[in-house]
Design a protein around this motif. Structure first.
Motif, mmCIF file in Angstrom:
data_model
loop_
_atom_site.group_PDB
_atom_site.id
_atom_site.type_symbol
_atom_site.label_atom_id
_atom_site.label_comp_id
_atom_site.label_asym_id
_atom_site.label_seq_id
_atom_site.Cartn_x
_atom_site.Cartn_y
_atom_site.Cartn_z
ATOM 1 N N LEU A 1 0.879 -1.170 0.228
ATOM 2 C CA LEU A 1 -0.053 0.081 -0.074
ATOM 3 C C LEU A 1 0.970 1.200 0.147
ATOM 4 C CD1 LEU A 1 -2.625 -0.989 2.620
ATOM 5 C CD2 LEU A 1 -2.947 -1.263 0.074
ATOM 6 N N ASN A 2 0.466 2.124 -0.624
ATOM 7 C CA ASN A 2 1.011 3.427 -0.517
ATOM 8 C C ASN A 2 0.902 4.438 0.842
ATOM 9 O OD1 ASN A 2 2.019 6.096 -1.008
ATOM 10 N ND2 ASN A 2 1.345 6.300 -3.199
ATOM 11 N N ARG A 3 1.721 3.911 1.622
ATOM 12 C CA ARG A 3 1.553 4.492 3.249
ATOM 13 C C ARG A 3 1.823 5.867 3.182
ATOM 14 N NH1 ARG A 3 4.747 0.301 6.921
ATOM 15 N NH2 ARG A 3 6.314 1.815 6.500
ATOM 16 N N LYS A 4 2.678 6.443 2.294
ATOM 17 C CA LYS A 4 2.908 7.930 2.399
ATOM 18 C C LYS A 4 1.651 8.636 1.934
ATOM 19 C CE LYS A 4 7.931 7.678 1.543
ATOM 20 N NZ LYS A 4 8.796 8.223 0.683
ATOM 21 N N GLU A 5 0.848 8.219 1.202
ATOM 22 C CA GLU A 5 -0.183 9.012 0.475
ATOM 23 C C GLU A 5 -1.339 8.783 1.706
ATOM 24 O OE1 GLU A 5 -2.571 10.439 -2.896
ATOM 25 O OE2 GLU A 5 -0.338 10.271 -2.116
ATOM 26 N N ALA A 6 -1.593 7.757 2.419
ATOM 27 C CA ALA A 6 -2.439 7.699 3.598
ATOM 28 C C ALA A 6 -2.032 8.676 4.576
ATOM 29 C CB ALA A 6 -2.694 6.230 4.186
ATOM 30 N N LEU A 7 -0.763 8.711 4.804
ATOM 31 C CA LEU A 7 -0.291 9.630 5.984
ATOM 32 C C LEU A 7 -0.522 11.271 5.422
ATOM 33 C CD1 LEU A 7 3.075 7.933 7.056
ATOM 34 C CD2 LEU A 7 1.136 8.436 8.506
ATOM 35 N N ARG A 8 -0.430 11.413 4.243
ATOM 36 C CA ARG A 8 -0.297 12.756 3.750
ATOM 37 C C ARG A 8 -2.101 13.231 3.922
ATOM 38 N NH1 ARG A 8 -0.829 15.503 -1.699
ATOM 39 N NH2 ARG A 8 -1.633 13.429 -2.557
ATOM 40 N N TYR A 9 -2.956 12.337 3.624
ATOM 41 C CA TYR A 9 -4.308 12.702 3.891
ATOM 42 C C TYR A 9 -4.548 13.037 5.276
ATOM 43 C CZ TYR A 9 -5.092 12.343 -1.117
ATOM 44 O OH TYR A 9 -5.123 12.509 -2.409
ATOM 45 N N LEU A 10 -3.923 12.256 5.786
ATOM 46 C CA LEU A 10 -4.112 12.529 7.517
ATOM 47 C C LEU A 10 -3.364 13.624 8.296
ATOM 48 C CD1 LEU A 10 -3.827 8.563 8.635
ATOM 49 C CD2 LEU A 10 -5.766 10.133 8.544
ATOM 50 N N GLY A 11 -2.684 14.534 7.405
ATOM 51 C CA GLY A 11 -1.895 15.674 7.842
ATOM 52 C C GLY A 11 -0.671 15.706 7.781
ATOM 53 N N TYR A 12 0.226 14.613 7.588
ATOM 54 C CA TYR A 12 1.535 14.486 7.578
ATOM 55 C C TYR A 12 2.239 15.175 6.280
ATOM 56 C CZ TYR A 12 1.425 11.294 11.417
ATOM 57 O OH TYR A 12 1.166 10.752 12.827
ATOM 58 N N SER A 13 3.298 15.946 6.610
ATOM 59 C CA SER A 13 3.683 16.537 5.424
ATOM 60 C C SER A 13 5.096 16.337 5.051
ATOM 61 C CB SER A 13 3.762 17.945 5.619
ATOM 62 O OG SER A 13 4.130 18.324 6.820
ATOM 63 N N ASP B 1 8.544 8.430 13.990
ATOM 64 C CA ASP B 1 9.486 7.978 14.972
ATOM 65 C C ASP B 1 9.183 6.184 14.841
ATOM 66 O OD1 ASP B 1 6.978 7.156 16.141
ATOM 67 O OD2 ASP B 1 7.035 8.693 17.900
ATOM 68 N N ASP B 2 9.863 5.609 15.761
ATOM 69 C CA ASP B 2 9.851 3.935 15.677
ATOM 70 C C ASP B 2 8.483 3.283 15.843
ATOM 71 O OD1 ASP B 2 12.400 4.069 14.758
ATOM 72 O OD2 ASP B 2 13.399 3.641 16.623
ATOM 73 N N ALA B 3 7.804 3.906 16.946
ATOM 74 C CA ALA B 3 6.859 3.408 17.386
ATOM 75 C C ALA B 3 5.664 3.658 16.315
ATOM 76 C CB ALA B 3 6.327 4.171 18.597
ATOM 77 N N MET B 4 5.559 4.693 15.513
ATOM 78 C CA MET B 4 4.629 5.204 14.560
ATOM 79 C C MET B 4 5.013 4.311 13.244
ATOM 80 S SD MET B 4 1.939 6.593 13.649
ATOM 81 C CE MET B 4 1.028 7.399 12.287
ATOM 82 N N GLU B 5 6.367 4.093 12.762
ATOM 83 C CA GLU B 5 6.595 3.480 11.714
ATOM 84 C C GLU B 5 6.066 1.658 12.076
ATOM 85 O OE1 GLU B 5 7.924 3.736 8.923
ATOM 86 O OE2 GLU B 5 9.081 5.604 8.996
ATOM 87 N N HIS B 6 6.211 1.305 13.232
ATOM 88 C CA HIS B 6 5.837 -0.020 13.532
ATOM 89 C C HIS B 6 4.228 -0.011 13.470
ATOM 90 C CE1 HIS B 6 5.695 -3.934 15.759
ATOM 91 N NE2 HIS B 6 4.784 -3.317 16.450
ATOM 92 N N LEU B 7 3.566 0.849 14.130
ATOM 93 C CA LEU B 7 1.985 0.870 14.130
ATOM 94 C C LEU B 7 1.512 0.825 12.565
ATOM 95 C CD1 LEU B 7 -0.485 1.124 15.535
ATOM 96 C CD2 LEU B 7 -0.202 3.549 15.327
ATOM 97 N N ILE B 8 2.253 1.753 11.598
ATOM 98 C CA ILE B 8 1.796 1.605 10.220
ATOM 99 C C ILE B 8 2.130 0.299 9.534
ATOM 100 C CG2 ILE B 8 2.309 2.653 7.977
ATOM 101 C CD1 ILE B 8 3.213 5.246 9.489
ATOM 102 N N ASP B 9 3.234 -0.485 10.030
ATOM 103 C CA ASP B 9 3.592 -1.608 9.488
ATOM 104 C C ASP B 9 2.563 -2.688 9.868
ATOM 105 O OD1 ASP B 9 6.094 -1.150 8.381
ATOM 106 O OD2 ASP B 9 7.038 -1.537 10.101
#
Length: 231
Positions: A11-23, A28-36
């Protein structure tokens, strides 16, 4: 009529994060693990299916000045769809779903952990968009000599959402891919898309798709803040 199952590998994780407001900020490692973890769950649960049908189209003179889709017993009304299909001689009716297993995953995750649920929901929306993109590519390969519009969803612009049921019936979508519509004209399963693509013998003028045609529009933080992307 073409009906197929499909499998997503990533999946295009960057696209999902971009629409959630990440730019683009470092996660951090915890967020990366959660996305995984969430991506793994979505990929395991999703059962993408699609159906499409290619029809001849013709303008008809009526009270609503609609567009008749030959052989589908369907009339598309409104200025938006007329503009979208201007110059096209064929229309592709398409429907995509990730199946009800994704709805179950979202409901369960909402009970367990809302942070995970937000990510699962966004990644699921991205997944449905990726399936749509793959179907567009399949159509492009099937009609290599045709110019192709972007996909235009039922309910966009002034194309009535009330057409949703007739649209699904024209594709036999309830039987073929398990896609239905409820009393509020919402698709069930929820992570599903219905759209129309125009095919033309001549080049099609490029136009901005805008927020209306985006599957993430209801949960997009960029849009909620008054901005927009370049989709």
């Amino acid at each position: 009529m073409i009906t197929e199952n499909m499998k997503l590998e990533k999946l295009n994780r960057k696209e999902a994060l971009r629409y959630l407001g990440y730019s683009g900020e470092q996660l951090d490692d915890a967020m990366e693990h959660l996305i995984d973890l969430c991506e793994e769950k979505v990929l395991a649960s999703a059962k993408p299916r699609y159906v499409y049908k290619v029809c001849n189209i013709m303008a008809i003179e009526s009270q609503n000045h609609g567009i008749a889709v030959d052989g589908c017993h369907l009339v598309l009304t409104g200025e938006s769809i007329k503009k979208h299909l201007k110059g096209c001689d064929m229309a592709v009716l398409m429907a995509v779903t990730l199946s009800d297993s994704i709805d179950r995953l979202i409901r369960i995750t909402q009970v367990e952990d809302m942070a995970k649920a937000v990510l699962v929901d966004s990644l699921s929306s991205v997944a449905s968009e990726q399936v749509c993109d793959k179907v567009e590519h399949i159509i492009r390969q099937a009609y290599p000599d045709k110019y192709q519009t972007f996909r235009f969803g039922i309910g966009y612009g002034d194309l009535p959402i009330l057409l949703q049921k007739d649209f699904l019936n024209a594709l036999d979508a309830p039987k073929r891919i398990g896609l239905n519509v409820n009393a509020s004209y919402m698709l069930t399963p929820t992570k599903s898309v219905t759209a129309i693509i125009g095919l033309s013998d001549n080049p099609i003028e490029k136009t901005a798709r805008g927020c209306q045609t985006c599957n993430m529009r209801e949960q997009c933080n960029i849009r909620q803040k008054g901005g927009h992307c370049n989709g």
